[in-house]
Design a protein around this motif. Structure first.
Motif, PDB file in Angstrom:
ATOM      1  N   GLY A 105     -13.389 -12.982 -52.122  1.00  0.00           N
ATOM      2  CA  GLY A 105     -14.589 -12.464 -52.743  1.00  0.00           C
ATOM      3  C   GLY A 105     -14.377 -12.157 -54.212  1.00  0.00           C
ATOM      4  O   GLY A 105     -13.352 -12.498 -54.806  1.00  0.00           O
ATOM      5  N   GLN A 106     -15.370 -11.489 -54.779  1.00  0.00           N
ATOM      6  CA  GLN A 106     -15.341 -11.183 -56.205  1.00  0.00           C
ATOM      7  C   GLN A 106     -14.126 -10.331 -56.557  1.00  0.00           C
ATOM      8  O   GLN A 106     -13.734  -9.449 -55.796  1.00  0.00           O
ATOM      9  CB  GLN A 106     -16.627 -10.450 -56.580  1.00  0.00           C
ATOM     10  N   GLY A 107     -13.542 -10.615 -57.709  1.00  0.00           N
ATOM     11  CA  GLY A 107     -12.324  -9.940 -58.142  1.00  0.00           C
ATOM     12  C   GLY A 107     -11.126 -10.868 -58.139  1.00  0.00           C
ATOM     13  O   GLY A 107     -10.100 -10.584 -58.754  1.00  0.00           O
ATOM     14  N   ALA A 108     -11.255 -12.010 -57.442  1.00  0.00           N
ATOM     15  CA  ALA A 108     -10.147 -12.962 -57.359  1.00  0.00           C
ATOM     16  C   ALA A 108     -10.102 -13.911 -58.553  1.00  0.00           C
ATOM     17  O   ALA A 108      -9.161 -14.680 -58.699  1.00  0.00           O
ATOM     18  CB  ALA A 108     -10.250 -13.773 -56.065  1.00  0.00           C
ATOM     19  N   ALA A 120      -5.858  11.767 -49.625  1.00  0.00           N
ATOM     20  CA  ALA A 120      -5.686  10.366 -50.015  1.00  0.00           C
ATOM     21  C   ALA A 120      -4.482  10.219 -50.940  1.00  0.00           C
ATOM     22  O   ALA A 120      -4.258  11.060 -51.814  1.00  0.00           O
ATOM     23  CB  ALA A 120      -6.936   9.855 -50.713  1.00  0.00           C
ATOM     24  N   ARG A 121      -3.707   9.162 -50.742  1.00  0.00           N
ATOM     25  CA  ARG A 121      -2.568   8.912 -51.616  1.00  0.00           C
ATOM     26  C   ARG A 121      -3.042   8.588 -53.033  1.00  0.00           C
ATOM     27  O   ARG A 121      -2.488   9.054 -54.017  1.00  0.00           O
ATOM     28  CB  ARG A 121      -1.735   7.752 -51.064  1.00  0.00           C
ATOM     29  N   ARG A 122      -4.095   7.777 -53.080  1.00  0.00           N
ATOM     30  CA  ARG A 122      -4.722   7.455 -54.354  1.00  0.00           C
ATOM     31  C   ARG A 122      -6.201   7.172 -54.119  1.00  0.00           C
ATOM     32  O   ARG A 122      -6.596   6.750 -53.030  1.00  0.00           O
ATOM     33  CB  ARG A 122      -4.091   6.214 -55.012  1.00  0.00           C
ATOM     34  N   ALA A 123      -7.021   7.385 -55.141  1.00  0.00           N
ATOM     35  CA  ALA A 123      -8.431   7.002 -55.104  1.00  0.00           C
ATOM     36  C   ALA A 123      -8.770   6.543 -56.509  1.00  0.00           C
ATOM     37  O   ALA A 123      -8.925   7.358 -57.417  1.00  0.00           O
ATOM     38  CB  ALA A 123      -9.310   8.171 -54.679  1.00  0.00           C
ATOM     39  N   VAL A 124      -8.836   5.226 -56.694  1.00  0.00           N
ATOM     40  CA  VAL A 124      -8.910   4.671 -58.043  1.00  0.00           C
ATOM     41  C   VAL A 124     -10.188   3.867 -58.253  1.00  0.00           C
ATOM     42  O   VAL A 124     -10.529   3.000 -57.440  1.00  0.00           O
ATOM     43  CB  VAL A 124      -7.680   3.787 -58.338  1.00  0.00           C
ATOM     44  N   PRO A 125     -10.914   4.141 -59.341  1.00  0.00           N
ATOM     45  CA  PRO A 125     -12.108   3.351 -59.664  1.00  0.00           C
ATOM     46  C   PRO A 125     -11.738   1.883 -59.876  1.00  0.00           C
ATOM     47  O   PRO A 125     -10.667   1.567 -60.420  1.00  0.00           O
ATOM     48  CB  PRO A 125     -12.621   3.984 -60.959  1.00  0.00           C
ATOM     49  N   LEU A 126     -12.611   0.974 -59.435  1.00  0.00           N
ATOM     50  CA  LEU A 126     -12.389  -0.459 -59.610  1.00  0.00           C
ATOM     51  C   LEU A 126     -13.122  -0.953 -60.855  1.00  0.00           C
ATOM     52  O   LEU A 126     -14.114  -0.362 -61.279  1.00  0.00           O
ATOM     53  CB  LEU A 126     -12.873  -1.228 -58.378  1.00  0.00           C
ATOM     54  N   MET A 162     -17.462   1.357 -57.941  1.00  0.00           N
ATOM     55  CA  MET A 162     -16.721   1.295 -56.691  1.00  0.00           C
ATOM     56  C   MET A 162     -15.333   1.886 -56.918  1.00  0.00           C
ATOM     57  O   MET A 162     -14.838   1.930 -58.048  1.00  0.00           O
ATOM     58  CB  MET A 162     -16.611  -0.151 -56.192  1.00  0.00           C
ATOM     59  N   ALA A 163     -14.707   2.337 -55.839  1.00  0.00           N
ATOM     60  CA  ALA A 163     -13.351   2.890 -55.924  1.00  0.00           C
ATOM     61  C   ALA A 163     -12.600   2.571 -54.639  1.00  0.00           C
ATOM     62  O   ALA A 163     -13.184   2.581 -53.544  1.00  0.00           O
ATOM     63  CB  ALA A 163     -13.390   4.399 -56.148  1.00  0.00           C
ATOM     64  N   ALA A 164     -11.307   2.301 -54.778  1.00  0.00           N
ATOM     65  CA  ALA A 164     -10.459   2.046 -53.618  1.00  0.00           C
ATOM     66  C   ALA A 164      -9.752   3.334 -53.219  1.00  0.00           C
ATOM     67  O   ALA A 164      -9.114   3.983 -54.050  1.00  0.00           O
ATOM     68  CB  ALA A 164      -9.435   0.972 -53.945  1.00  0.00           C
ATOM     69  N   VAL A 165      -9.895   3.694 -51.959  1.00  0.00           N
ATOM     70  CA  VAL A 165      -9.231   4.883 -51.422  1.00  0.00           C
ATOM     71  C   VAL A 165      -8.037   4.411 -50.587  1.00  0.00           C
ATOM     72  O   VAL A 165      -8.193   3.637 -49.644  1.00  0.00           O
ATOM     73  CB  VAL A 165     -10.195   5.721 -50.559  1.00  0.00           C
ATOM     74  N   LEU A 166      -6.851   4.876 -50.952  1.00  0.00           N
ATOM     75  CA  LEU A 166      -5.627   4.418 -50.306  1.00  0.00           C
ATOM     76  C   LEU A 166      -4.960   5.564 -49.545  1.00  0.00           C
ATOM     77  O   LEU A 166      -4.914   6.701 -50.021  1.00  0.00           O
ATOM     78  CB  LEU A 166      -4.648   3.876 -51.348  1.00  0.00           C
ATOM     79  N   GLY A 167      -4.463   5.248 -48.350  1.00  0.00           N
ATOM     80  CA  GLY A 167      -3.668   6.212 -47.601  1.00  0.00           C
ATOM     81  C   GLY A 167      -4.449   7.300 -46.907  1.00  0.00           C
ATOM     82  O   GLY A 167      -3.930   8.399 -46.688  1.00  0.00           O
TER      83      GLY A 167
END
Length: 305
Positions: A10-13, A186-192, A131-136
Motif C-alpha cells: 500500500g501507500q508508503g512503499a 506503548a513502547r513507541r507512538a510515532v506520527p507517520l 496517522m500514527a503507528a503505535v508499537l508494543g
C-alpha cells in the motif's frame, strides 16, 4: 513455481526510480507501464523513474505509481512462470489484487486508482488529519486509548501485526490518543509522514465520490481468491462500488487476513511491488509464513527458482 499468496503493498512503499529496472529488463513489465500511462493519460513511467521523493509522496502520485509498479512486477513473475493460488493487498494494494485477479482490467484499474488518489488527496488537503503507528501495545489497549478521546475523531485503522497498530484521525484527537497510548505502556507512538486520516469516516465524502465514479465500470468474477481488508475473508465481488466505498472508510485488518489465508493452507507468499513492509509483517504474524519480496528482476528470479 506456485505460491499461496501474492501480497500487494500500500501507500508508503513508493521510492524514486521505482520499477525502472523491471521496465528495462522485462517485456511484460514494460507493457504494463505503457498501458498504465495510456489509461491514466499521463507518463506513469516518468512519474516512477524521474520524480523526487516529495513528488512521489503525494497521494495522487504514490497510488498510481505503486499500483503500476506492482502490476509490472506481477507481469514479470508470470512471464517467468510463477503462479499464485490467491492474492491480497494492503489498503491501496487491494485494488492491485482486483486487477491481478481479473476483477478489473489493467486499464480500468489505472483509471480507478488514479481517481482514488485524487479524491483522497483532496480529502487530506481539506482536513487537518494524520496517522500514527503505535508499537508494543495490545490492540485492545490501543482501542481503549482512542475511545477515551472525546474531542474529535481518532480510530484504530491498520491492524498490521502483533504489537503494531496504526491509528488515524483529526490532528488534536490524534495527539491526545498518542499520549493515551504512551500512558498505557506503548513502547513507541510515532506520527507517520502522511497528511490524511485514511481509513476513517473523515474519508466519507471521498468514498462516496469514488463509489459514484466506479458505478459504470465493469467488474468480472475473480480468477483466484482475493482476501479482503475489511474482514480478512475471501472477498465477494457482487457489489464492488459499495465495497470500494466501505473500504476507504474502514480499518485494514491485515493480521486477520493473513491468519485466514494460512488457515486455508496459504503458507507461502511473494510481496509483489515496491518495498518489504508486508514481508516484515508476515514474519511477525507467523514464523510459518514464508514471504519473498519481489520489486526487481533479482526478486523475480529468486521467486521463480
Amino acid at each position: 513455481m506456485e505460491y499461496g499468496f501474492a501480497f500487494f503493498p500500500g501507500q508508503g512503499a513508493q521510492s524514486p526510480g521505482m520499477g525502472k529496472e523491471l521496465f528495462e529488463n522485462s517485456a511484460a513489465a514494460k507493457a504494463v507501464f505503457e498501458e498504465a500511462s495510456e489509461g491514466a493519460g499521463m507518463d506513469v513511467a516518468g512519474l516512477c523513474f524521474e520524480s523526487d521523493k516529495d513528488t512521489l509522496s503525494r497521494t495522487e502520485n504514490s497510488q498510481i505509481a505503486i499500483f503500476t509498479h506492482s502490476m509490472a512486477a506481477l507481469a514479470a513473475l508470470r512471464e517467468a512462470g510463477v503462479t499464485f493460488k490467491a492474492c491480497a493487498g494492503f489498503s491501496l494494494g487491494e485494488y492491485t489484487a482486483l486487477a491481478a485477479a481479473g476483477v478489473v482490467s489493467l486499464a480500468d484499474g489505472v483509471k480507478i486508482v488514479s481517481m482514488r488518489g485524487k479524491l483522497m488527496q483532496q480529502a487530506a488537503d481539506s482536513i487537518d488529519g494524520g496517522m500514527a503507528a503505535v508499537l508494543g501495545l495490545d490492540d485492545a489497549l490501543v482501542e481503549q486509548a482512542c475511545a477515551k478521546v472525546t474531542d474529535g475523531i481518532v480510530l484504530p485503522v491498520n491492524y498490521n501485526c502483533p504489537g503494531q497498530l496504526v491509528i488515524a484521525g483529526e490532528r488534536g484527537a490524534l495527539e491526545q490518543a498518542i499520549e493515551n497510548c504512551k500512558a498505557a505502556g506503548a513502547r513507541r507512538a510515532v506520527p507517520l509522514a502522511v497528511s490524511g486520516a485514511f481509513h476513517t469516516p473523515l474519508m466519507a465524502k471521498a468514498a462516496a465520490e469514488l463509489r459514484a465514479f466506479v458505478s459504470d465500470f465493469t467488474f468480472s468474477a475473480p480468477t483466484m481468491d482475493i482476501y479482503s481488508n475489511l474482514d480478512g475473508q475471501v472477498l465477494r465481488t457482487d457489489d464492488m462500488p459499495a465495497h470500494l466505498e466501505k473500504h476507504m472508510v474502514s480499518p485494514v485488518r491485515w493480521k486477520a487476513l493473513v491468519a485466514h489465508g494460512m488457515a486455508a493452507g496459504l503458507a507461502t507468499a511473494c510481496e509483489v511491488g515496491p518495498g518489504k513492509t508486508l514481508t516484515g509483517f508476515a514474519g511477525k504474524i507467523s514464523k510459518e509464513l514464508v514471504c519473498k519480496p519481489v520489486s526487481d528482476m533479482a526478486g523475480v528470479e529468486a521467486a521463480a527458482e
